[in-house]
Design a protein around this motif. Sequence first.
Motif, PDB file in Angstrom:
ATOM      1  N   ALA A   5       0.815  -1.222  -0.014  1.00 33.24           N
ATOM      2  CA  ALA A   5      -0.047   0.221  -0.044  1.00 33.24           C
ATOM      3  C   ALA A   5       0.679   1.356  -0.054  1.00 33.24           C
ATOM      4  CB  ALA A   5      -0.839   0.125   1.167  1.00 33.24           C
ATOM      5  N   GLY A   6       1.909   1.347   0.835  1.00 32.10           N
ATOM      6  CA  GLY A   6       2.814   2.267   0.810  1.00 32.10           C
ATOM      7  C   GLY A   6       3.685   2.718  -0.487  1.00 32.10           C
ATOM      8  N   LYS A   7       4.095   1.383  -1.015  1.00 31.66           N
ATOM      9  CA  LYS A   7       4.983   1.484  -2.159  1.00 31.66           C
ATOM     10  C   LYS A   7       4.313   1.858  -3.311  1.00 31.66           C
ATOM     11  CE  LYS A   7       8.754  -1.131  -3.806  1.00 31.66           C
ATOM     12  NZ  LYS A   7       8.542  -1.254  -5.565  1.00 31.66           N
ATOM     13  N   SER A   8       2.879   1.602  -3.596  1.00 32.65           N
ATOM     14  CA  SER A   8       2.153   1.751  -4.624  1.00 32.65           C
ATOM     15  C   SER A   8       2.024   3.173  -4.671  1.00 32.65           C
ATOM     16  CB  SER A   8       0.899   1.046  -4.462  1.00 32.65           C
ATOM     17  OG  SER A   8       0.975  -0.396  -4.631  1.00 32.65           O
ATOM     18  N   LEU A   9       2.117   4.032  -3.519  1.00 26.98           N
ATOM     19  CA  LEU A   9       1.836   5.711  -3.679  1.00 26.98           C
ATOM     20  C   LEU A   9       2.993   6.094  -4.330  1.00 26.98           C
ATOM     21  CD1 LEU A   9       0.558   6.545   0.046  1.00 26.98           C
ATOM     22  CD2 LEU A   9      -0.618   6.799  -2.046  1.00 26.98           C
ATOM     23  N   MET A  10       4.284   5.579  -4.550  1.00 25.49           N
ATOM     24  CA  MET A  10       5.528   6.149  -4.968  1.00 25.49           C
ATOM     25  C   MET A  10       5.639   5.640  -6.583  1.00 25.49           C
ATOM     26  SD  MET A  10       6.222   8.281  -2.602  1.00 25.49           S
ATOM     27  CE  MET A  10       7.696   8.786  -3.342  1.00 25.49           C
ATOM     28  N   GLU A  24      -6.686  -5.621 -11.729  1.00 28.02           N
ATOM     29  CA  GLU A  24      -6.058  -6.769 -10.941  1.00 28.02           C
ATOM     30  C   GLU A  24      -6.922  -7.077  -9.618  1.00 28.02           C
ATOM     31  OE1 GLU A  24      -2.493  -4.721  -8.898  1.00 28.02           O
ATOM     32  OE2 GLU A  24      -2.765  -3.712 -10.505  1.00 28.02           O
ATOM     33  N   LEU A  25      -7.484  -5.916  -8.670  1.00 25.62           N
ATOM     34  CA  LEU A  25      -8.325  -6.566  -7.726  1.00 25.62           C
ATOM     35  C   LEU A  25      -9.457  -7.218  -8.131  1.00 25.62           C
ATOM     36  CD1 LEU A  25      -8.978  -6.442  -4.879  1.00 25.62           C
ATOM     37  CD2 LEU A  25      -9.607  -4.225  -5.102  1.00 25.62           C
ATOM     38  N   ARG A  26     -10.318  -6.548  -9.327  1.00 30.20           N
ATOM     39  CA  ARG A  26     -11.560  -7.364 -10.049  1.00 30.20           C
ATOM     40  C   ARG A  26     -11.174  -8.551 -10.027  1.00 30.20           C
ATOM     41  NH1 ARG A  26     -13.626  -4.100 -14.279  1.00 30.20           N
ATOM     42  NH2 ARG A  26     -11.548  -2.809 -14.311  1.00 30.20           N
ATOM     43  N   GLU A  27     -10.188  -8.993 -10.909  1.00 33.13           N
ATOM     44  CA  GLU A  27      -9.551 -10.400 -10.855  1.00 33.13           C
ATOM     45  C   GLU A  27      -9.319 -11.145  -9.800  1.00 33.13           C
ATOM     46  OE1 GLU A  27      -6.252  -9.812 -13.717  1.00 33.13           O
ATOM     47  OE2 GLU A  27      -7.431  -9.117 -15.406  1.00 33.13           O
ATOM     48  N   ARG A 228      -4.480  -2.120  -4.659  1.00 31.15           N
ATOM     49  CA  ARG A 228      -3.253  -3.157  -4.991  1.00 31.15           C
ATOM     50  C   ARG A 228      -2.961  -3.823  -4.091  1.00 31.15           C
ATOM     51  NH1 ARG A 228      -1.963   1.696  -8.095  1.00 31.15           N
ATOM     52  NH2 ARG A 228      -1.925   1.009 -10.463  1.00 31.15           N
ATOM     53  N   ALA A 229      -2.825  -3.405  -2.717  1.00 31.62           N
ATOM     54  CA  ALA A 229      -2.597  -4.523  -1.612  1.00 31.62           C
ATOM     55  C   ALA A 229      -3.572  -5.468  -1.225  1.00 31.62           C
ATOM     56  CB  ALA A 229      -2.604  -3.411  -0.331  1.00 31.62           C
TER      57      ALA A 229
END
Length: 345
Positions: A5-10, A24-27, A228-229
């Motif tokens: 979650a944190g890394k996705s912000l960057m 990707e979450l719907r899948e 994403r997380a």
Amino acid sequence: MKVIAGKSLMDFHNQYPPMLGLPELREAVAAHSLANQGIACDPASEVVITSGATEGIAACMLGLLNPGDEVIILDPCYDSYVGMAHRAGGVVKPLRLRSDDMSIPLADLEKAFGPKTKLIMFNSPHNPSGKVFSHEEMQAIARLCIQHDVIAVCDEVYEHLTLNGTKHVSLRTLPGMAERSIRLGSAGKTFSFTAWKVGWMTGPSHLLAPIIKAHQFLVFTVPSNLQRAVAHGLNSEANFYRQLGEQLSKKRALLEQPLRDMGFNVLPGEGAYFLVADASKFLRPTETDVDFCQRLTIEAGVTLIPISGFYVSPDPPKQLVRFAFCKDDSKLNTALDKLRAYLLQ
């Protein structure tokens, strides 16, 4: 999941993600549905990511109901159901569960369905009681939904929080229900991340279409980094949520027998992290469950929840209280010690 979650912000842009949710979450939600309930979903047209299951409930009510449509709600219930049904112009038809075991009176269920019934809100495992409804009860609901052409909105946020080997079965798996049911899920409950407010709904595209229109103007979308997380969690962290039931079973057992020994009559419960008990033995003359809980908070230092506050229909039971056991064992033991010292003095 926190790291992702944190890394996705960057690592990714921070613009609006797709309204229906990241692919990707719907899948991942579709794969989770198939793996856990055997229900196949098209990620492109049968999955929507929501701002928690409560937003999903709101979108369902606003999208599916017209003014005057009747909504059957199991009573007691999660309070969002009633408020959102009223906001959408619906007429709430509470179905009172039996107060000794929270089972569904099947004769009353039959009477609740009628020509104006549009929707039944079905929550299992059940909040506030922890009840997991039986196959017989679900078969009766399915039969009546088909007979009266009624939609079922299935709140299954506690699907992985079942106790002592109890298996969660979705109402949507029953014959004839796949095309008339919406399932709601929650990352907050599945991964104990309630602050994230990420949920999902799955169902046939013809039912999701009006719901999506409501979702668009309620929140439009959900933070992409959290999506994403959660996708990673559903795909790769199944061991976490699959052991929740075993952990919570131990915590319920830690409370249940000591409460019985004190004099509480503990109701059966096979899911979630709630234990409902009859406190009649400890009520003073004219005292209600609300009064008792206030007294315990002030004088014993233990806070319980009065169940009467979850009821829609008039004259709710006034002797039932709820314990939440999603706490450290040390806190549960401290609470038991305080209750013994106060109630058995």
